[in-house]
Each structure stands twice: as structure tokens, then as C-alpha cells.
Design an enzyme around this catalytic site. Structure first.
Site, PDB file in Angstrom:
ATOM      1  N   GLU A  44      -1.198  -3.603   4.876  1.00 35.84           N
ATOM      2  CA  GLU A  44      -0.933  -2.223   5.262  1.00 35.84           C
ATOM      3  C   GLU A  44      -2.186  -1.534   5.799  1.00 35.84           C
ATOM      4  OE1 GLU A  44       2.683  -1.108   2.104  1.00 35.84           O
ATOM      5  OE2 GLU A  44       0.690  -0.225   1.886  1.00 35.84           O
ATOM      6  N   GLU A  45      -3.315  -1.732   5.131  1.00 37.69           N
ATOM      7  CA  GLU A  45      -4.517  -0.985   5.473  1.00 37.69           C
ATOM      8  C   GLU A  45      -5.295  -1.590   6.637  1.00 37.69           C
ATOM      9  OE1 GLU A  45      -7.043  -0.182   2.160  1.00 37.69           O
ATOM     10  OE2 GLU A  45      -5.608   1.181   1.196  1.00 37.69           O
TER      11      GLU A  45
ATOM     12  N   GLU B 157      -1.323  -4.343   0.144  1.00 37.05           N
ATOM     13  CA  GLU B 157      -2.326  -3.338   0.491  1.00 37.05           C
ATOM     14  C   GLU B 157      -3.225  -3.804   1.634  1.00 37.05           C
ATOM     15  OE1 GLU B 157      -2.921  -0.304  -0.246  1.00 37.05           O
ATOM     16  OE2 GLU B 157      -1.494   0.045  -1.868  1.00 37.05           O
TER      17      GLU B 157
END
Length: 380
Positions: free
Chosen positions: A233-234, A230
Site C-alpha cells: 500500500e505505502e 502495508e
């Protein structure tokens, strides 16, 4: 009716003359009663042979099941040529149907269920699991209305149904998944600043709230791996490694009534492996499909923003999470650390073929703080 079967001799008398081998309506003699062959399963071909008033009908290799209708009249189900359902017995005396053996034709599938139920009851099976892929979704009605199955859960590509067979025992089959699992990632740079993001979508949209990167764990994914994924990705920050779990929160009433388990996870970022911005911080690249932006901020600024945003709801929860973050940043709180990785044996009599993949068990232990001399761990 789903019941016992036995081979029976069937004599067929012709109701009308047939020509050119075209099937015509017949009466089948079963148990002394003449039953219209319109009640026979369509997978069996009954063809008149010969011509003239003495033409006969031949039905080969048929297994006939006597059944009672709502009007107590005898009907006949012919099961010749139907491939039986393949299934395996699980550890709880249940049956798991092989989806590849399920017929595509609804009428044939109904016969398969009738055949299989007799076997399941003879072998004292308790629960039955039926997985229907999207290509067989048209069979759901047969399974639920004729076969007695109930919905259990659905995933992209299939629906899972089950049926409890014992009529004198309560249903002990496990329910569908009750929780979704989410993570929040606490990432501190070498300056002690916290990585935060601002949502473009979701419940915090338009509120100007900065929060830690969050997301849901994928099927088969470890909490630690999900947190690393996460963050990358973010925010584009790579090279993070799992450090410890800082807190766990359980809540209810989320999407479609599911409950939620939320793990607040601390990650370590190796800045020597990251691209750095002009100020020497790990370079941030926000995922604009989901975020308005991302930045590094002081932990105290983060806590103040959270307190303002959640003053009217979830205040105590966020106070606890924020306290875990700040005390971890100050080196006063150790959270839950990895004590041991216990690989499961590759072959074990306790692990059956129908078990889900299980490679590692993660044992977490508590650590009072991050000072090596005072670090005390006890098994949960």
C-alpha cells in the site's frame, strides 16, 4: 422492578364512559389494590367495549408483574405480546443476547430485559453480553439506566455492553481490548539496501525522518499478512513474503489510553516478480496520501538518521530495533521464525458457536542466526 412474575386475574373497572371503542383511563385490580392503567406498559391495548354506564373493559392475555416503586406503591407491568429476547449460553455460564431479537421500541425493550433477567437468574447465568447495532443506538440509555448494563467496547456499526449478575461475587467479565497491534516491515533488496518511507502525517511529520513502513493490523489479520499489505500500500512493492519476526516492543499510553504491541517483521522481496526501476531496484510508488516519499537506503544511513531523530526519547528502544535490523541484514541474527502452522479442527467440542473465527495458530521459535548449521530453535 426486575423480578418474578405470575399470571394474575385482572378486573378492570371503568372510570369514565367510553364511546366508539376509544381507550380511556381505567383502574386495574392487582393483588387487592387498584392501580391506574397509566402504569401499564404501552404495548398492551386496553379497549372499552360496549356503551353507556355499564360499558366494560377487556384485557386479553396479559401477564402482570407486581413491582414496587420508590414510594412502595404497587405498579403493574403488562408484558402481553412482547417477543422474548433470544440468547445462548456461552462457555463461562454467561448469556449472549441475539441482537436480531432486540425490540426497536424502547418501552418494549425494557420489558424484554425484565423478562430475560428473571430467566437468567433462574438459570444461574453470570455475565450477559448485549450488542446494539447503530439502528438501535437509542436503546443504550434503557440498557444502562434501567437494565444495569455497562459499556464494554464499540466498533463501527455497533456498541457492546455487558452486565455481571451475581451480587456476591466480583465481576469476572473480561475487559475491552487493552492493546492495538502495529507492525514495522523490514524489506531488503538484492543489494542489501533497506526500504524506507517518510511520513506526510503523524508524529514524524516535517522532521525529515526516514523509517521503515509501519501500520496497524486489521481485525482478523495476521501480523505477517499485515506487513505485506502495508508495504504494498505505502510503496507499491509487491511480491513480498513473510520471513521472520525480528523484535517485539510493548508500550503504553497511546491513542485513547491504549497500549501498543509492535512487531518488527522481516519480509523477503522476489525481485523477479517486481517491476524494476532504471537502476535495477524494485520500482517504488509512494502512497502520496500518507507519505512524502519512499526510497532505498543503506542500513547504516538509516541507523544514523534514527539515532539523530530519537536522541532525546525512546533512544534505547530504537537502538534495539536498529540493532535487530543491522544484524539481520548481516546474517548474524535470525529473530523468530515460523516453526509450524497448526490448523484447528473444523469441528470440535471445545469450539463453540460464539467463539471468534480461529483458522490457524502461528507458533514462533527463536533462531540464533541465519547460518543453517548453527541455527538453533527452541519453543518460546
Amino acid at each position: 422492578m426486575l423480578g418474578w412474575s405470575r399470571a394474575m386475574s385482572v378486573s378492570v373497572s371503568m372510570m369514565r364512559r367510553c364511546s366508539r371503542g376509544i381507550p380511556m383511563p381505567f383502574l386495574a385490580r392487582c393483588g387487592g389494590a387498584l392501580v391506574p392503567t397509566s402504569t401499564l406498559r404501552p404495548n398492551v391495548s386496553i379497549v372499552a367495549r360496549g356503551s353507556g354506564s355499564h360499558a366494560g373493559a377487556v384485557m386479553l392475555g396479559a401477564v402482570v408483574t407486581a413491582a414496587a416503586t420508590n414510594n412502595d406503591a404497587n405498579t403493574v407491568a403488562c408484558e402481553a405480546g412482547v417477543q422474548q429476547l433470544a440468547w445462548t449460553r456461552d462457555r463461562y455460564d454467561g448469556a449472549i443476547i441475539d441482537a436480531d431479537s432486540v425490540a426497536h421500541d424502547a418501552s418494549t425493550f425494557e420489558v424484554q430485559l425484565e423478562q430475560a433477567e428473571r430467566t437468567w437468574k433462574l438459570e444461574k447465568c453470570r455475565g450477559v453480553w448485549l450488542k446494539l447495532p447503530t439502528s438501535h443506538a437509542h436503546l443504550v440509555g434503557v440498557a444502562t439506566q434501567r437494565g444495569g448494563f455497562e459499556f464494554h467496547h464499540a466498533e463501527p456499526g455497533y456498541v457492546m455492553l455487558n452486565r455481571w449478575l451475581p451480587e456476591d461475587e466480583p465481576n469476572l467479565m473480561p475487559p475491552g481490548a487493552s492493546h492495538q497491534v502495529g507492525i514495522g516491515a523490514v524489506v531488503l533488496n538484492s543489494r542489501g539496501e533497506l526500504l524506507v518511507v517518510q511520513e506526510r502525517h503523524g508524529p514524524l511529520r516535517g522532521m525529515g525522518v526516514w523509517k521503515v513502513p509501519t501500520g496497524l493490523i486489521h481485525v482478523g489479520e495476521n501480523v505477517s499478512d499485515g506487513a505485506v499489505r502495508e508495504v504494498e500500500e505505502e510503496t507499491g512493492v509487491s511480491g513480498c513474503t513473510f520471513d521472520r519476526v525480528l523484535a517485539v516492543r510493548q508500550a503504553h499510553g497511546f491513542l485513547f489510553g491504549k497500549s501498543d504491541l509492535f512487531f518488527l517483521v522481516a519480509l523477503r522481496v522476489n525481485e523477479s516478480e517486481c517491476k524494476l526501476d532504471s537502476d535495477g531496484r524494485p520500482l517504488l510508488t509512494p502512497q502520496l496520501e500518507e507519505l512524502e516519499g519512499c526510497r532505498w537506503i543503506d542500513v547504516s544511513e538509516y541507523a544514523a538518521g534514527q539515532e539523530k531523530a530519537f536522541a532525546d526519547r525512546y533512544q534505547r528502544v530504537h537502538e534495539s530495533l536498529n540493532r535487530a535490523i543491522s544484524t539481520y541484514q548481516q546474517g548474524e541474527y535470525g529473530g523468530l521464525v515460523v516453526d509450524n502452522l497448526m490448523p484447528l479442527p473444523s469441528s470440535s467440542s471445545s469450539v463453540k458457536a460464539d467463539d471468534p473465527p480461529r483458522r490457524l495458530q502461528l507458533l514462533l521459535t527463536s533462531a540464533r542466526n541465519l547460518n543453517g548449521k548453527e541455527d538453533e530453535r527452541s519453543k518460546l
